[in-house]
Motif scaffolding. Structure first.
Motif: not given
Length: 116
Positions: A103-115
């Motif tokens: 969800c965070l990757d989809a909303r903030f594509p420039l801020l890759k969430a840590h998985r």
């Protein structure tokens, strides 16, 4: 007959603290999205502007710097609230870490969430 200089007509002369406040206000507006850097510059611009107005040196630039710095704080605060609401929506809607990260990757594509 000579025409008056623009500085004497407006009553403003570029002075250290006033010009610094103006520059910090402009930089605060340009960097409002940079993780609080814009807010920090805006607070410094308000301080320099207040100093310029209190000293009476570069008052016009000081007032302009204060106005731009307050505008930068307002824009940065609004952006911070907007980003926070978007992130909270992802956090409240999804239960697993992978789903929240997606969800965070989809909303903030420039801020890759840590998985993990």
């Amino acid at each position: 007959m000579t025409s008056p200089d623009l500085r004497t007509a407006v009553g403003a002369s570029p002075s250290g603290p006033g010009l610094t406040a103006l520059a910090l206000g402009v930089l605060g507006l340009l960097t409002f999205w940079m993780c609080g850097l814009g807010m920090l510059l805006a607070v410094a611009g308000i301080g320099c502007g207040a100093f310029a107005v209190a000293r009476g040196r570069g008052r016009v630039f000081g007032y302009a710097g204060i106005a731009l710095s307050v505008l930068a704080l307002t824009v940065a605060g609004g952006a911070l609230v907007w980003f926070g609401r978007q992130a909270a929506d992802c956090s409240g809607r999804y239960q697993t870490t992978f789903d929240r990260s997606s969800c965070l990757d989809a909303r903030f594509p420039l801020l890759k969430a840590h998985r993990e």
